[in-house]
Enzyme design. Sequence first.
Site, PDB file in Angstrom:
ATOM      1  N   ILE A  38       0.387  -2.850  11.602  1.00 50.65           N
ATOM      2  CA  ILE A  38      -0.613  -1.796  11.423  1.00 50.65           C
ATOM      3  C   ILE A  38      -1.816  -2.071  12.314  1.00 50.65           C
ATOM      4  O   ILE A  38      -2.346  -1.160  12.961  1.00 50.65           O
ATOM      5  CB  ILE A  38      -1.083  -1.726   9.948  1.00 50.65           C
ATOM      6  CG1 ILE A  38       0.080  -1.329   9.039  1.00 50.65           C
ATOM      7  CG2 ILE A  38      -2.252  -0.751   9.788  1.00 50.65           C
ATOM      8  CD1 ILE A  38      -0.194  -1.550   7.559  1.00 50.65           C
ATOM      9  N   ARG A 106       6.418  -5.142   2.980  1.00 51.97           N
ATOM     10  CA  ARG A 106       7.656  -5.183   2.183  1.00 51.97           C
ATOM     11  C   ARG A 106       8.907  -5.259   3.042  1.00 51.97           C
ATOM     12  O   ARG A 106       8.917  -4.813   4.176  1.00 51.97           O
ATOM     13  CB  ARG A 106       7.758  -3.898   1.332  1.00 51.97           C
ATOM     14  CG  ARG A 106       6.826  -3.884   0.165  1.00 51.97           C
ATOM     15  CD  ARG A 106       7.192  -2.756  -0.777  1.00 51.97           C
ATOM     16  NE  ARG A 106       6.886  -1.429  -0.246  1.00 51.97           N
ATOM     17  CZ  ARG A 106       7.427  -0.312  -0.701  1.00 51.97           C
ATOM     18  NH1 ARG A 106       8.338  -0.353  -1.654  1.00 51.97           N
ATOM     19  NH2 ARG A 106       7.060   0.861  -0.201  1.00 51.97           N
ATOM     20  N   ILE A 142      -6.331  -1.919   2.906  1.00 54.01           N
ATOM     21  CA  ILE A 142      -4.980  -1.417   3.170  1.00 54.01           C
ATOM     22  C   ILE A 142      -3.930  -2.371   2.594  1.00 54.01           C
ATOM     23  O   ILE A 142      -2.861  -1.951   2.163  1.00 54.01           O
ATOM     24  CB  ILE A 142      -4.780  -1.218   4.694  1.00 54.01           C
ATOM     25  CG1 ILE A 142      -5.689  -0.089   5.203  1.00 54.01           C
ATOM     26  CG2 ILE A 142      -3.321  -0.912   5.026  1.00 54.01           C
ATOM     27  CD1 ILE A 142      -5.689   0.103   6.717  1.00 54.01           C
ATOM     28  N   SER A 143      -4.249  -3.661   2.552  1.00 51.45           N
ATOM     29  CA  SER A 143      -3.278  -4.672   2.108  1.00 51.45           C
ATOM     30  C   SER A 143      -2.752  -4.381   0.716  1.00 51.45           C
ATOM     31  O   SER A 143      -3.516  -4.142  -0.220  1.00 51.45           O
ATOM     32  CB  SER A 143      -3.927  -6.059   2.109  1.00 51.45           C
ATOM     33  OG  SER A 143      -4.552  -6.318   3.335  1.00 51.45           O
ATOM     34  N   ASP A 175      -0.517   8.393   1.591  1.00 44.24           N
ATOM     35  CA  ASP A 175       0.138   9.212   0.565  1.00 44.24           C
ATOM     36  C   ASP A 175      -0.224  10.684   0.759  1.00 44.24           C
ATOM     37  O   ASP A 175       0.619  11.573   0.578  1.00 44.24           O
ATOM     38  CB  ASP A 175      -0.275   8.739  -0.831  1.00 44.24           C
ATOM     39  CG  ASP A 175       0.041   7.269  -1.038  1.00 44.24           C
ATOM     40  OD1 ASP A 175       1.141   6.847  -0.639  1.00 44.24           O
ATOM     41  OD2 ASP A 175      -0.815   6.536  -1.562  1.00 44.24           O
ATOM     42  N   ARG A 178       1.611  11.985   3.889  1.00 43.76           N
ATOM     43  CA  ARG A 178       3.027  12.260   3.571  1.00 43.76           C
ATOM     44  C   ARG A 178       3.161  13.526   2.731  1.00 43.76           C
ATOM     45  O   ARG A 178       4.025  14.372   3.000  1.00 43.76           O
ATOM     46  CB  ARG A 178       3.614  11.071   2.804  1.00 43.76           C
ATOM     47  CG  ARG A 178       3.895   9.871   3.683  1.00 43.76           C
ATOM     48  CD  ARG A 178       4.349   8.673   2.864  1.00 43.76           C
ATOM     49  NE  ARG A 178       4.690   7.562   3.734  1.00 43.76           N
ATOM     50  CZ  ARG A 178       4.486   6.284   3.428  1.00 43.76           C
ATOM     51  NH1 ARG A 178       3.959   5.940   2.258  1.00 43.76           N
ATOM     52  NH2 ARG A 178       4.825   5.334   4.277  1.00 43.76           N
ATOM     53  N   HIS A 202      -1.553   3.541  -5.581  1.00 47.25           N
ATOM     54  CA  HIS A 202      -0.740   3.513  -4.367  1.00 47.25           C
ATOM     55  C   HIS A 202       0.504   2.645  -4.568  1.00 47.25           C
ATOM     56  O   HIS A 202       0.647   1.598  -3.956  1.00 47.25           O
ATOM     57  CB  HIS A 202      -1.571   3.001  -3.179  1.00 47.25           C
ATOM     58  CG  HIS A 202      -0.743   2.817  -1.944  1.00 47.25           C
ATOM     59  ND1 HIS A 202      -0.199   3.874  -1.251  1.00 47.25           N
ATOM     60  CD2 HIS A 202      -0.320   1.702  -1.302  1.00 47.25           C
ATOM     61  CE1 HIS A 202       0.503   3.413  -0.233  1.00 47.25           C
ATOM     62  NE2 HIS A 202       0.459   2.093  -0.241  1.00 47.25           N
TER      63      HIS A 202
HETATM   64  P1  NAI Z   1       2.309  -7.411   9.607  1.00 47.01           P
HETATM   65  O1  NAI Z   1       2.945  -8.633   9.060  1.00 47.01           O
HETATM   66  O2  NAI Z   1       2.928  -6.749  10.774  1.00 47.01           O
HETATM   67  O3  NAI Z   1       0.798  -7.727   9.983  1.00 47.01           O
HETATM   68  C1  NAI Z   1      -0.065  -8.398   9.126  1.00 47.01           C
HETATM   69  C2  NAI Z   1      -1.054  -9.170   9.959  1.00 47.01           C
HETATM   70  O4  NAI Z   1      -1.933  -9.843   9.065  1.00 47.01           O
HETATM   71  C3  NAI Z   1      -0.408 -10.245  10.856  1.00 47.01           C
HETATM   72  O5  NAI Z   1      -0.840 -10.079  12.189  1.00 47.01           O
HETATM   73  C4  NAI Z   1      -0.904 -11.539  10.262  1.00 47.01           C
HETATM   74  O6  NAI Z   1      -1.130 -12.569  11.229  1.00 47.01           O
HETATM   75  C5  NAI Z   1      -2.224 -11.083   9.640  1.00 47.01           C
HETATM   76  N1  NAI Z   1      -2.759 -12.009   8.651  1.00 47.01           N
HETATM   77  C6  NAI Z   1      -2.107 -12.767   7.740  1.00 47.01           C
HETATM   78  N2  NAI Z   1      -2.986 -13.516   7.065  1.00 47.01           N
HETATM   79  C7  NAI Z   1      -4.211 -13.219   7.533  1.00 47.01           C
HETATM   80  C8  NAI Z   1      -5.520 -13.654   7.232  1.00 47.01           C
HETATM   81  N3  NAI Z   1      -5.747 -14.563   6.291  1.00 47.01           N
HETATM   82  N4  NAI Z   1      -6.543 -13.123   7.925  1.00 47.01           N
HETATM   83  C9  NAI Z   1      -6.321 -12.194   8.876  1.00 47.01           C
HETATM   84  N5  NAI Z   1      -5.112 -11.753   9.212  1.00 47.01           N
HETATM   85  C10 NAI Z   1      -4.072 -12.253   8.541  1.00 47.01           C
HETATM   86  O7  NAI Z   1       2.166  -6.378   8.379  1.00 47.01           O
HETATM   87  P2  NAI Z   1       1.808  -4.811   8.447  1.00 47.01           P
HETATM   88  O8  NAI Z   1       3.046  -4.038   8.557  1.00 47.01           O
HETATM   89  O9  NAI Z   1       0.739  -4.615   9.444  1.00 47.01           O
HETATM   90  O10 NAI Z   1       1.243  -4.590   6.949  1.00 47.01           O
HETATM   91  C11 NAI Z   1       0.018  -5.168   6.543  1.00 47.01           C
HETATM   92  C12 NAI Z   1      -0.283  -4.823   5.093  1.00 47.01           C
HETATM   93  O11 NAI Z   1      -0.505  -3.427   4.924  1.00 47.01           O
HETATM   94  C13 NAI Z   1       0.836  -5.182   4.114  1.00 47.01           C
HETATM   95  O12 NAI Z   1       0.269  -5.756   2.963  1.00 47.01           O
HETATM   96  C14 NAI Z   1       1.436  -3.844   3.790  1.00 47.01           C
HETATM   97  O13 NAI Z   1       2.078  -3.850   2.536  1.00 47.01           O
HETATM   98  C15 NAI Z   1       0.223  -2.975   3.790  1.00 47.01           C
HETATM   99  N6  NAI Z   1       0.489  -1.535   3.905  1.00 47.01           N
HETATM  100  C16 NAI Z   1      -0.329  -0.671   3.224  1.00 47.01           C
HETATM  101  C17 NAI Z   1      -0.138   0.682   3.263  1.00 47.01           C
HETATM  102  C18 NAI Z   1      -1.054   1.586   2.531  1.00 47.01           C
HETATM  103  O14 NAI Z   1      -0.766   2.785   2.458  1.00 47.01           O
HETATM  104  N7  NAI Z   1      -2.163   1.141   1.983  1.00 47.01           N
HETATM  105  C19 NAI Z   1       0.972   1.266   4.046  1.00 47.01           C
HETATM  106  C20 NAI Z   1       1.729   0.299   4.782  1.00 47.01           C
HETATM  107  C21 NAI Z   1       1.502  -1.048   4.683  1.00 47.01           C
END
Ligand code: NAI
Length: 338
Positions: A38, A106, A142-143, A175, A178, A202
Site C-alpha cells: 500500500i 492477510r 490503515i493497518s 469499503d 467498493r 472494517h
Molecule cells: P506490506 O507487507 O506489503 O507492507 C507493509 C509495510 O509495513 C512493509 O513495507 C513493512 O516493512 C512495513 N512495516 C512493518 N513494520 C513496520 C514498522 N514497525 N514501522 C514501519 N513500517 C513497518 O502490506 P500491505 O499490503 O501494504 O498492507 C499493510 C496493512 O494495511 C496491513 O495491515 C493490511 O491488512 C492493511 N490493509 C488495510 C485496508 C483497509 O481498508 N484499512 C485494506 C488493505 C490492507
Amino acid sequence: SMLVRSSASAKQSLLRRNFSTGSVPERKVAILGAAGGIGQPLALLMKLNPLVSSLSLYDIANTPGVAADVGHINTRSQVVGYMGDDNLAKALEGADLVIIPAGVPRKPGMTRDDLFNINAGIVKNLCSAIAKYCPHALVNMISNPVNSTVPIAAEIFKKAGMYDEKKLFGVTTLDVVRAKTFYAGKANVPVAEVNVPVIGGHAGVTILPLFSQATPQANLSGDVLTALTKRTQDGGTEVVEAKAGKGSATLSMAYAGALFADACLKGLNGVPDVVECSYVQSTVTELPFFASKVRLGKNGVEEVLDLGPLSDFEKEGLEALKPELKSSIEKGVKFANQ
Ligand code: NAI
C-alpha cells in the site's frame, strides 16, 4: 475618496496575491510503512496531491529507493525517505497528517483479526512515537484489524496525555469505494455520481453499507441488495483470494487512502462541507468507536453525523455487527493496557 478606493484596491490585490500563493498552506504528510504494497502507490498518489508540501516516507526498510524514485516527480512536495527506528522522530516531526499502512496483510484463509498479534505491536510503537514527536497531527489508521488498531491508538495516546478524539481516524474508505463500484454495476448508473455511506467497522459483517441511502436511487430487489451487501463485506477477501498468497488490496487501498487523506487536508485547510465515512470515537451507537459519516474541519472531526434512516435489513445488520465490533474494540483496549 479616491485615496480610500485606491488603498482598498491595493489591499484587495495584496489579498489576491496572498490567495494565489499563500492560500495553500504548508502541509507535511508522513506515511509509516511507505515501502509496502500500500505504502508505495500511496506515496505516489500523495506526491501528486498539490495540498502536500512535504512528504515523509518512513519504513523499516527500502525507503531510500522509494523516496528517490517518487522524489523525481515534478510536483509541489519535497520528499524525504527515513529508514529504521532511529529516524522515526525526524520522519514525524512537524507532521500535520500521519498515514499508517504498516504491518502484515492477510493471506487466503485469514481474517483481519488473525493479524492482531503482529500488527497491534507495530501500531503501539508507531503511536507512541506520534505522541512524542507530532502530538497534534491527524492520524489515518490503515493497518488491520482497524476495528482494534484504532482503539489501541486511542489508549496509547491517552497514556501519553495527548489524546484528541477528533484527530484519530480508522480508514474505511475502501469499503465505500467498493460499495460505490458494486452498486453502480447493479443499478446501472454512472459510477462517478454514486454515493453510498458505509457504517460500522472494517471487517466482515461489521462492514455495513447503507444502500437504502445510496444515490442516485435505483429500485433494486431485496436479493440484489443482500448480494451487494455481502460482496462489499467480502471485498477484501475477494482480493486476498485472487492474489493467492501475495497479499491483500494495495492499489485500490492506496487510492482510497489518498482520497481520505485529501479530505483530511481539505478539512485542515478550512474547505467547508468535507464529509467522508470513517471509523472514529463515536456516540451514534452505544459502541465507543463506530464508522459513519464524519464532517472534517480545521481540527479533524468537526461532527459525527447521525446514521439516518435504515431499512429493516440494515437495522438487522446493525444489531448483528455490534457484538463482534464490541469485542474487537475491547481486545484492542486490553492489549494497549497490558
Ligand atoms: P506490506 O507487507 O506489503 O507492507 C507493509 C509495510 O509495513 C512493509 O513495507 C513493512 O516493512 C512495513 N512495516 C512493518 N513494520 C513496520 C514498522 N514497525 N514501522 C514501519 N513500517 C513497518 O502490506 P500491505 O499490503 O501494504 O498492507 C499493510 C496493512 O494495511 C496491513 O495491515 C493490511 O491488512 C492493511 N490493509 C488495510 C485496508 C483497509 O481498508 N484499512 C485494506 C488493505 C490492507
